[in-house]
Scaffold this motif. Sequence first.
Motif, short mmCIF file in Angstrom:
data_model
loop_
_atom_site.label_atom_id
_atom_site.label_comp_id
_atom_site.label_asym_id
_atom_site.label_seq_id
_atom_site.Cartn_x
_atom_site.Cartn_y
_atom_site.Cartn_z
N LEU B 136 36.49 51.88 43.08
CA LEU B 136 36.51 50.35 43.08
C LEU B 136 36.18 50.02 41.78
CD1 LEU B 136 35.05 49.65 46.47
CD2 LEU B 136 37.82 49.33 45.51
N LEU B 137 35.18 50.76 40.89
CA LEU B 137 34.52 50.08 39.79
C LEU B 137 35.52 50.16 38.67
CD1 LEU B 137 30.78 51.58 40.04
CD2 LEU B 137 31.61 48.92 40.35
N VAL C 9 48.62 54.81 45.39
CA VAL C 9 47.54 54.24 44.83
C VAL C 9 47.64 53.02 43.89
CG1 VAL C 9 45.51 55.12 43.30
CG2 VAL C 9 46.53 56.76 44.85
N ASP C 10 48.83 52.97 43.24
CA ASP C 10 48.75 51.79 42.31
C ASP C 10 49.07 50.43 43.31
OD1 ASP C 10 48.56 53.06 40.04
OD2 ASP C 10 50.77 53.37 39.58
N ARG C 11 49.67 50.83 44.32
CA ARG C 11 49.82 49.74 45.37
C ARG C 11 48.40 49.18 45.87
NH1 ARG C 11 53.72 50.38 50.05
NH2 ARG C 11 53.52 47.99 50.31
N ILE C 12 47.51 50.37 46.08
CA ILE C 12 46.32 49.94 46.93
C ILE C 12 45.57 49.08 45.73
CG2 ILE C 12 44.13 50.82 47.34
CD1 ILE C 12 45.51 53.36 48.64
N VAL C 13 45.76 49.62 44.42
CA VAL C 13 44.77 49.10 43.42
C VAL C 13 45.32 47.18 43.29
CG1 VAL C 13 44.41 49.02 40.84
CG2 VAL C 13 44.46 50.88 42.18
N SER C 14 46.75 47.32 43.21
CA SER C 14 47.21 45.94 43.07
C SER C 14 46.62 44.97 44.37
CB SER C 14 48.59 45.82 43.22
OG SER C 14 49.30 46.47 42.25
N HIS C 15 46.63 45.76 45.61
CA HIS C 15 46.28 44.98 46.79
C HIS C 15 44.74 44.72 46.63
CE1 HIS C 15 46.30 43.95 51.01
NE2 HIS C 15 45.19 44.57 51.01
N LEU C 16 44.03 45.50 45.95
CA LEU C 16 42.60 45.45 46.29
C LEU C 16 42.02 44.52 44.91
CD1 LEU C 16 41.29 49.11 46.61
CD2 LEU C 16 41.14 47.05 48.42
#
Lengths: 209, 180, 183
Positions: B136-137, C9-16
Amino acid sequence: MPRSLAAAGALAALLAATAVAQDPRLGRLDATARPLVAGVIDSARAAGLPTEPLVQRALEGATKGAPGTLIASAVQRLAADLGRARAVLGAGATPPELEAGAAALRAGAGPAVLAQLRRSRRQTITVPLAVLADLVASGVPVDSAAAAVLALAASARDADLIDLRRAVERDIALGAAPTAATAAAMAGVFGADALHVNAGARDARPGRP
Amino acid sequence: MGTSDGELVRRVLAGDTGAYAALVARYRDRLGRYAVHMLGDRQDAEEALQDAFVRAHRSLARCDDPERFGAWLYGILVNRCRTTGGRAARRARLFVRDDAALSGVPLPSPAERAEWDDTVRWALGRLTPEYREAFLLKHVEDLEYEEMAQLTGAGISALKMRVKRAREQLQIIFREAERV
Amino acid sequence: MFEDRQDPVDRIVSHLRRPVQIDPALDGRVMQEIADGETGRRPGAAVVAWRWLIRPRQLAVSPLGALATAAGLAALVWALPGRGARPAPAEATSRQFQFVVVAPRATRVALVGDFNDWDATRTPMRPSPRGGSVWTAVLPLSPGRYRYAFLVDGSRWLADPAAPHARDDEFGAPSSVVTVGGS
């Protein structure tokens, strides 16, 4: 006292008395502001404009202890803005729409933007107009603010637009440039697809500790 | 709009408690995002956030660089989330600490996976707290490894490894899910 | 749901990375806890603190209580004869808004704005029963854009630091703006 001055004084007193009779709240205005504001309100009413925003602006001035001339000019300016908003949005515009439209115009949005908003959104455009005004007040250039609101207006809920405004204000407070904050907030509202579209805004993502 | 963090901190230290409200409003959502994703539970996140803000106010005089109040506050929140995370793990078995146990965790039902939001939360919850924190960071909060090292107290190479492992595990988790 | 070929993982990052909205009432709780901690420890240290509202939310009162509150306030704010037609019928659905201000040394605080005729006697804010430093008021607001401010001890005007400021502050004292949506 010259006769013309006396007549003017009598007319002002008559206007003021009539205004208070029509709306007792105007009794809170001082003797200078009361006839001037009453005249503006009468004209607005005759033109079919909403008068409640004018009353509220006058009362705000009175409660804050502003000089009567200042109150009168503020009310006059608002009446003019309401008239401009109505000219663009049409006679069918609701009072809240006209009030928000007046704020957007005062903030610097052009009439064309208001007209485009009206065409692009089937439901009320009170919130898009208000958000547009608030974004510009936050420092977002008018063109960027208008583009963002227009992009969202057709399908977004009011709540989405308000979230957009909150996100932009927060990011500006955290140090982002207003335009970059708007692009980043658009990405947030639209989700991943828009994030790619606005990928350039990422570098300017604010609030990085 | 325009008042800097440093100015607000100085006002608070001079006795203007109200200035702290502006700092809270300024950082609430931003830090809340980290807490929500880290803890996987909104109530826990709000508790951690509230506690971090109060602790930060209490020790504000120890904020060496008021202009970087946000970074300093961030560190307090990261620590606070660690203790909350520990409690939450014991309470709800939210986190799987043993890497080897990953494959043994049942996949959520299709109904539970109906929303992407739930899926992401579920996937994050399968990472160990250390991996989730690093992931997260780095990827969500966009920190440099040096900054992460300052916040977490971990070494840079360890952090890089955690981020790498987190990415690998998330890919494995999603490949598993695709096969269902 | 995994139909697209983008790296998950990129989708997760965009979502988060999407913004997360935390309940604005948290600010009031933080300031209350701070004020509680300061009571006795730093008497008279703070000047005035304030804080505020943001978005509409359901209040934790019984439906009857909510109805009574809404009806009472609505009567005060809107149901006066001979006024302008605000809100318009098409936008008449009102929602409860909570306004919060932290003012440790205030003896009275009023919420004043377009929704109550800028009448400082109309909407007195209620102090927290615990310490008195957190003042709140709840109002039903119909969709629209409203100017407002807090009036502390009858003489000091405070804008809401976290809400948009009214740009046209012609009267020498700041105001804030709250926008209420209908959808």
